[in-house]
Write a protein that holds these residues in place. Structure first.
Motif, PDB file in Angstrom:
ATOM      1  N   ARG A 235     -39.828  -8.598 -30.403  1.00 42.46           N
ATOM      2  CA  ARG A 235     -40.642  -7.377 -30.373  1.00 42.46           C
ATOM      3  C   ARG A 235     -41.368  -7.154 -29.047  1.00 42.46           C
ATOM      4  O   ARG A 235     -41.648  -6.023 -28.682  1.00 42.46           O
ATOM      5  N   ASN A 299     -38.637  -1.125 -32.870  1.00 43.37           N
ATOM      6  CA  ASN A 299     -39.967  -0.964 -32.301  1.00 43.37           C
ATOM      7  C   ASN A 299     -40.269  -2.010 -31.224  1.00 43.37           C
ATOM      8  O   ASN A 299     -41.394  -2.500 -31.092  1.00 43.37           O
ATOM      9  N   GLN A 301     -41.117  -3.585 -27.652  1.00 41.66           N
ATOM     10  CA  GLN A 301     -42.029  -3.177 -26.586  1.00 41.66           C
ATOM     11  C   GLN A 301     -41.733  -3.981 -25.327  1.00 41.66           C
ATOM     12  O   GLN A 301     -41.597  -5.209 -25.383  1.00 41.66           O
TER      13      GLN A 301
END
Length: 366
Positions: A235, A299, A301
């Motif tokens: 993530r 999602n 990052q």
């Protein structure tokens, strides 16, 4: 020519036979990889290379292809080549051959602004260099010449990045005690310098380790995530600082090489260099493809190092510089010309437009 008959023990991919004799057909070379077919060093290097040689030789050379460790597993490629089990290893993963290629980790040293094509060219320059190291041998003479093989650079992986599943690394203290996967001895040094806890394991074991929480993160190229199905787990990633690039070799045994004509050797050499650079561009291009999928579907990052605090930037930069020094000093202590190797490689990286961590150039006397 290349006609030979020999018995080859191999694990059948379908599990139908434990061992089977295989006739080595005239003008046919056995090419093998320990990696699966989706890997970019297989789908975008091994297969295109073999296809190009078959086409360029007008069918005078053909390949029998083995994948996923059917003949030689990762770290056993050199044994397969020298024993005659295989003719070509695509790739020969030098860092997994403990102690046998002590200088080949040099491309894993951290840098800034490097790309896969840049590192591929720099590593091939290192292999081609006639500069004598402190022991009186060139890099190629020291690292390759006495092993019964001939080698060329692969397409270097994309820059290795620091990625985690849930832990967000914003400040230096965030690294403390975090278990991070290190795929090679040099990456273990980086992880330790960052203040995290290194866990050494090969790429194929990363998915299980991440999903079970055995490790919190990993140092690996973003474009390599799909090879191990870990894009759905990661993530948070720090980008724009390269924790080195994984390089290694396309290798052919001397026996197979000596069986080629001069024209075929020329084709082999030219094709190896061409396919490596094409492969490097695929590695580089795939970074944005994987990042886009990660952001849209999971999602993910991605934070450039320049957007983190000055303290964090300084911490990573110091860890990067200290990694150069520690690797050189440890490898020199083991009797290998690491300083001269690192200096020569650094010069090639600078020529290609890359930047060294602060203090490294001075340390190397550049």
């Amino acid at each position: 020519m290349l006609a030979r008959m020999r018995n080859l023990a191999f694990a059948a991919a379908a599990g139908l036979l434990a061992f089977a004799p295989l006739a080595h057909a005239a003008d046919t070379l056995i090419i093998s990889t320990g990696l699966g077919q989706p890997h970019l060093w297989v789908a975008q290097h091994m297969n295109p290379f073999a296809d190009a040689i078959e086409k360029g030789s007008n069918g005078e050379i053909t390949f029998t292809r083995f994948y996923s460790g059917e003949l030689t597993s990762v770290g056993r490629e050199l044994d397969g080549l020298t024993s005659g089990t295989i003719d070509v290893a695509a790739p020969l993963l030098a860092p997994y051959h403990e102690g046998r290629f002590p200088l080949s980790d040099v491309t894993q040293l951290p840098a800034y602004g490097t790309t896969s094509p840049m590192v591929t060219r720099a590593f091939q320059k290192l292999l081609d260099s006639d500069v004598k190291l402190s022991n009186g041998k060139t890099f190629y003479e020291y690292e390759i010449a006495d092993k019964g093989i001939r080698v060329w650079a692969l397409g270097a992986t994309a820059p290795y990045s620091i990625s985690t599943t849930s832990k967000v690394l914003k400040e230096p203290e965030d690294f403390k005690g975090v278990p991070l996967r290190a795929g090679a001895a040099l990456h273990t040094i980086v992880v330790e310098k960052l203040g995290a806890t290194p866990v050494t394991l090969p790429g194929p074991q990363a998915y299980e380790a991440l999903s079970r929480g055995t490790i919190e993160g990993i140092i690996i190229a973003i474009s390599d995530w799909p090879s191990y199905s870990i894009e759905q787990l990661l993530r948070h990633t720090i980008t724009d600082v390269s924790i080195g690039h994984w390089e290694s070799y396309l290798a052919i045994s001397n026996e197979a090489w000596d069986g080629l004509t001069d024209e075929q050797k020329k084709l082999f050499d030219e094709t190896a260099r061409k396919i490596a650079l094409q492969n490097a561009q695929v590695w580089e291009d795939n970074v944005e493809v994987v990042k886009k999928k990660s952001m849209e579907e999971y999602n993910g990052q991605f934070t450039p190092i320049g957007q983190l605090s000055p303290a964090m930037q300084q911490h990573v930069a110091k860890a990067a510089a200290d990694t150069w020094k520690t690797w050189i000093e440890k490898t020199e202590a083991a009797g290998h010309p690491a300083r001269d190797t690192a200096k020569l490689y650094a010069q090639f990286i600078i020529e290609e437009g890359g930047k060294l961590p602060e203090g490294v150039a001075e340390y190397l006397g550049l």
